[in-house]
Design a protein around this motif. Structure first.
Motif, PDB file in Angstrom:
ATOM      1  N   HIS A   1     116.245  11.385  10.863  1.00 23.86           N
ATOM      2  CA  HIS A   1     116.562  10.379  11.627  1.00 23.86           C
ATOM      3  C   HIS A   1     117.921  10.486  12.276  1.00 23.86           C
ATOM      4  CE1 HIS A   1     117.461   6.365  13.280  1.00 23.86           C
ATOM      5  NE2 HIS A   1     116.043   6.311  13.565  1.00 23.86           N
ATOM      6  N   SER A   2     118.900  10.659  11.265  1.00 22.42           N
ATOM      7  CA  SER A   2     120.219  10.911  11.803  1.00 22.42           C
ATOM      8  C   SER A   2     120.583  12.143  12.709  1.00 22.42           C
ATOM      9  CB  SER A   2     121.249  10.769  10.564  1.00 22.42           C
ATOM     10  OG  SER A   2     122.664  10.948  11.110  1.00 22.42           O
ATOM     11  N   LEU A   3     119.916  13.187  12.227  1.00 19.68           N
ATOM     12  CA  LEU A   3     119.818  14.361  13.252  1.00 19.68           C
ATOM     13  C   LEU A   3     119.379  14.195  14.549  1.00 19.68           C
ATOM     14  CD1 LEU A   3     120.624  17.455  13.382  1.00 19.68           C
ATOM     15  CD2 LEU A   3     118.476  17.944  12.457  1.00 19.68           C
ATOM     16  N   VAL A   4     118.189  13.366  14.593  1.00 21.67           N
ATOM     17  CA  VAL A   4     117.750  13.157  16.061  1.00 21.67           C
ATOM     18  C   VAL A   4     118.816  12.283  16.648  1.00 21.67           C
ATOM     19  CG1 VAL A   4     115.861  12.161  17.123  1.00 21.67           C
ATOM     20  CG2 VAL A   4     115.283  13.662  15.142  1.00 21.67           C
TER      21      VAL A   4
ATOM     22  N   TRP B   1     111.263  11.809  29.986  1.00 22.84           N
ATOM     23  CA  TRP B   1     110.348  10.822  29.939  1.00 22.84           C
ATOM     24  C   TRP B   1     108.679  11.350  29.965  1.00 22.84           C
ATOM     25  CZ3 TRP B   1     108.598   6.781  28.064  1.00 22.84           C
ATOM     26  CH2 TRP B   1     107.588   5.889  28.533  1.00 22.84           C
ATOM     27  N   LEU B   2     108.692  12.312  30.817  1.00 15.22           N
ATOM     28  CA  LEU B   2     107.160  12.987  31.100  1.00 15.22           C
ATOM     29  C   LEU B   2     106.918  13.654  29.618  1.00 15.22           C
ATOM     30  CD1 LEU B   2     104.633  13.668  32.537  1.00 15.22           C
ATOM     31  CD2 LEU B   2     106.131  15.929  33.303  1.00 15.22           C
ATOM     32  N   ALA B   3     107.742  14.172  29.160  1.00 16.19           N
ATOM     33  CA  ALA B   3     107.433  14.813  27.521  1.00 16.19           C
ATOM     34  C   ALA B   3     107.292  13.939  26.679  1.00 16.19           C
ATOM     35  CB  ALA B   3     108.781  15.973  27.132  1.00 16.19           C
ATOM     36  N   PHE B   4     107.886  12.830  26.622  1.00 16.57           N
ATOM     37  CA  PHE B   4     107.505  11.782  25.640  1.00 16.57           C
ATOM     38  C   PHE B   4     106.148  11.342  25.876  1.00 16.57           C
ATOM     39  CE2 PHE B   4     112.031  10.850  24.247  1.00 16.57           C
ATOM     40  CZ  PHE B   4     111.881  10.770  23.249  1.00 16.57           C
ATOM     41  N   LEU B   5     105.637  11.246  27.059  1.00 16.99           N
ATOM     42  CA  LEU B   5     104.432  10.732  27.382  1.00 16.99           C
ATOM     43  C   LEU B   5     103.192  11.854  26.831  1.00 16.99           C
ATOM     44  CD1 LEU B   5     104.654   9.079  30.908  1.00 16.99           C
ATOM     45  CD2 LEU B   5     104.326   7.946  28.734  1.00 16.99           C
ATOM     46  N   VAL B   6     103.705  13.261  27.217  1.00 10.22           N
ATOM     47  CA  VAL B   6     102.795  14.202  26.848  1.00 10.22           C
ATOM     48  C   VAL B   6     102.439  13.968  25.083  1.00 10.22           C
ATOM     49  CG1 VAL B   6     102.438  16.578  26.632  1.00 10.22           C
ATOM     50  CG2 VAL B   6     103.114  15.437  28.590  1.00 10.22           C
ATOM     51  N   LEU B   7     103.642  13.636  24.459  1.00  4.94           N
ATOM     52  CA  LEU B   7     103.607  13.644  22.885  1.00  4.94           C
ATOM     53  C   LEU B   7     102.790  12.360  22.546  1.00  4.94           C
ATOM     54  CD1 LEU B   7     104.645  14.221  20.110  1.00  4.94           C
ATOM     55  CD2 LEU B   7     106.746  12.951  20.588  1.00  4.94           C
ATOM     56  N   LEU B   8     103.072  11.318  23.133  1.00  2.00           N
ATOM     57  CA  LEU B   8     102.645  10.169  22.650  1.00  2.00           C
ATOM     58  C   LEU B   8     101.305   9.662  23.298  1.00  2.00           C
ATOM     59  CD1 LEU B   8     105.864   7.903  22.401  1.00  2.00           C
ATOM     60  CD2 LEU B   8     104.605   8.965  20.602  1.00  2.00           C
ATOM     61  N   VAL B   9     100.988   9.577  24.391  1.00  2.00           N
ATOM     62  CA  VAL B   9      99.420   9.320  24.705  1.00  2.00           C
ATOM     63  C   VAL B   9      98.415   9.611  24.061  1.00  2.00           C
ATOM     64  CG1 VAL B   9      97.921   9.446  26.502  1.00  2.00           C
ATOM     65  CG2 VAL B   9     100.203   9.028  27.339  1.00  2.00           C
ATOM     66  N   PRO B  10      98.308  11.192  23.397  1.00  2.00           N
ATOM     67  CA  PRO B  10      97.180  11.096  22.462  1.00  2.00           C
ATOM     68  C   PRO B  10      97.169  10.616  21.155  1.00  2.00           C
ATOM     69  CG  PRO B  10      98.506  13.097  22.860  1.00  2.00           C
ATOM     70  CD  PRO B  10      98.806  12.295  23.975  1.00  2.00           C
ATOM     71  N   VAL B  11      98.612  10.478  20.595  1.00  2.00           N
ATOM     72  CA  VAL B  11      98.720  10.135  19.412  1.00  2.00           C
ATOM     73  C   VAL B  11      98.437   8.561  19.229  1.00  2.00           C
ATOM     74  CG1 VAL B  11     100.487   9.718  17.502  1.00  2.00           C
ATOM     75  CG2 VAL B  11     100.596  11.755  18.674  1.00  2.00           C
TER      76      VAL B  11
ATOM     77  N   LEU C   1     109.347  12.541  13.349  1.00  2.00           N
ATOM     78  CA  LEU C   1     110.746  12.875  13.618  1.00  2.00           C
ATOM     79  C   LEU C   1     110.866  14.521  14.001  1.00  2.00           C
ATOM     80  CD1 LEU C   1     112.456  11.105  10.630  1.00  2.00           C
ATOM     81  CD2 LEU C   1     112.332  10.433  12.990  1.00  2.00           C
ATOM     82  N   ARG C   2     110.159  15.186  13.470  1.00  2.00           N
ATOM     83  CA  ARG C   2     110.172  16.711  13.927  1.00  2.00           C
ATOM     84  C   ARG C   2     109.645  16.925  15.331  1.00  2.00           C
ATOM     85  NH1 ARG C   2     107.894  20.156   8.794  1.00  2.00           N
ATOM     86  NH2 ARG C   2     109.328  19.863   7.595  1.00  2.00           N
ATOM     87  N   PRO C   3     108.697  16.446  16.112  1.00  2.00           N
ATOM     88  CA  PRO C   3     108.456  16.736  17.323  1.00  2.00           C
ATOM     89  C   PRO C   3     109.419  15.821  18.236  1.00  2.00           C
ATOM     90  CG  PRO C   3     106.806  15.024  16.339  1.00  2.00           C
ATOM     91  CD  PRO C   3     107.365  15.847  15.213  1.00  2.00           C
TER      92      PRO C   3
END
Length: 486
Positions: free
Chosen positions: A215-218, A393-403, A352-354
């Motif tokens: 978390h600190s690294l991110v 922001w687009l990349a966050f959506l691609v990551l979270l919408v299916p999750v 945290l990794r993605p």
């Protein structure tokens, strides 16, 4: 998660109170300090904070969020958190003293080393308060957190900063204000939390650091992303241009940053407690994006349209170079803080990794874009930042919408509502100012009124657009007062 809705709404109310009071205090303090100090003073402090924050995100090793996110927390965990926090904070103080001359050489300002030596003490103050503040967040004690933040800023930063600036302390007024704010926050947080003050290095170190260190690294990578532009401007253009740029960015970010702080403080413990219920977290995520998007679009686009009178009133006539920067920086705000909400979800679900991969890629893109834009001026830098923030922001959506089991149709409706809010507020303010030919103060008052009316119109037009979204229905059911008019 639904059983805690009342607590969360209470937290939002206290957060809104703290935000409103803090914004008013910060606006007043900004106006006063901008007249008592020079752009070079603010630029030098910005350089010092850049240097400190390179270590700041490792100073706590993510221990505060780890204590909040941990499913079960024991007394030994609290003692271990305090011990690790003090250990790492002490190391960071020593590293700051060791590296201060290098930072001064990098920025070509020999006097920066002495400022960093004093500001290093802030690591210890923050380290001592980490556990207390984490316990308050975990316990959803939002009223206490809001009052602590407000008192620390108004009394610690505000009163001390103004007194020192009035006495002619220059940049040291900002240094003293920073230390006073952290010190008062420490005293107040510890007086409320009252945890065990016996530090220990025994216990589930791997469990705490297994979440806290990534978390600190991110967070460190996110810090780099947020400061690439200021670092390069300070290094290549000097302290006065950096002071102008940093004031413009603070002015545009200030209101939305406070709203995002409230959301992050409330949503992180709430989502952490509902990690297995991904669909509910998804609806909460949409509500968070809707709230911060509407607020960010209204506030930032209104500022962009009224940049001239806003800078004249808030900063003074010597800051006119900030006007075009305010107009451009405001466009970055909605993307920046919607990404903040997405980051909170990733933290709560331990993605945290993605998140690190996403933020690291955005950092590389941002460094390249800012470097290429700098020869064309600071306004070009802002447009480069805007492009990268939109991609992030687009990349966050691609990551979270299916999750989170969301539908792209719902996501699109939220974005249309946000875009409509920003466009209507910008157009309303620009139209009102086109008919105004008075003083900057009168122009700013007219702009605020026009922005408020345009925002209400945008909310009305957004209602049929948002009605099919489950998150919107959840919001109306949980807040009956809101359902009566929206």
């Amino acid at each position: 998660m639904s059983s805690r809705a009342g607590v969360v709404l209470s937290g939002m109310r206290w957060g809104a109170f703290g935000m409103a009071a803090s914004v008013l205090a910060q606006i007043g303090l900004m106006a006063c300090l901008s007249r008592l100090l020079t752009p070079a003073d603010f630029g030098l402090m910005a350089m010092a904070l850049i240097g400190l924050r390179f270590l700041d995100y490792f100073a706590q090793m993510g221990l505060g969020p780890a204590l909040v996110q941990r499913p079960e927390l024991s007394g030994q965990d609290i003692r271990l958190g305090l011990g690790l926090s003090l250990l790492v904070s002490g190391v960071c103080v020593g590293l700051t003293w060791l590296l201060a001359p290098l930072a001064a050489r990098f920025f070509l300002r020999p006097d920066l080393a002495g400022i960093l030596d004093v500001l290093a003490l802030n690591f210890l103050l923050q380290g001592l308060s980490t556990v207390a503040l984490a316990l308050l967040r975990r316990g959803l004690q939002f009223r206490a957190l809001a009052l602590i933040d407000l008192a620390a800023y108004v009394i610690g930063y505000g009163a001390v900063g103004l007194a020192l600036a009035w006495a002619g302390a220059g940049v040291w007024a900002l240094v003293g204000a920073t230390l006073a704010q952290s010190g008062l926050s420490l005293v107040l947080a510890c007086s409320v939390a009252r945890h065990d003050w016996r530090p220990s290095l025994r216990g589930d170190v791997r469990g705490l650091l297994g979440y806290g260190a990534p978390h600190s690294l991110v967070s460190f990578v996110e810090f780099l992303s947020f400061n690439v532009d200021t670092t390069l401007i300070g290094r290549l253009l000097g302290d006065a241009p950096l002071g102008t740029y940093s004031r413009a960015r603070l002015l545009t970010n200030l209101p939305t940053e406070k709203v995002a702080g409230i959301l992050g403080r409330v949503l992180f413990p709430l989502f952490s407690s509902a990690q297995a219920q991904r669909e509910q977290v998804g609806q909460g995520f949409l509500l968070g994006v809707l709230g911060i998007g509407l607020a960010g679009a209204a506030l930032s686009l209104g500022m962009a349209a009224a940049a001239g009178p806003l800078v004249a009133v808030m900063l003074g006539p010597q800051w006119q170079d900030a006007v075009p920067l305010v107009g451009a920086l405001a466009l970055c705000v909605p993307f920046l803080y919607m990404c903040h909400v997405a980051g909170v979800v990733c933290d709560a679900l331990a993605l945290l990794r993605p998140k690190l991969l996403l933020q690291g890629t955005a950092l590389v893109l941002l460094m390249g874009a800012v470097w290429l834009a700098l020869p064309r001026g600071m306004t070009a830098v802002v447009w480069a930042v805007l492009a990268v923030e939109a991609l992030r922001w687009l990349a966050f959506l691609v990551l979270l919408v299916p999750v989170l089991q969301l539908r792209w149709r719902e996501v699109a409706r939220v974005h249309l509502a946000v875009a409509g809010m920003g466009g209507l507020v910008w157009g309303g303010v620009r139209t009102a100012l086109a008919w105004q030919d008075g003083t900057p103060g009168a122009g700013l008052a007219i702009a605020v009124l026009a922005g408020a009316l345009s925002g209400l119109l945008a909310l009305g037009l957004a209602r049929p657009l948002l009605r099919p979204i489950a998150a919107y229905g959840l919001l109306r059911s949980r807040v009956p007062a809101l359902a009566r008019w929206w």
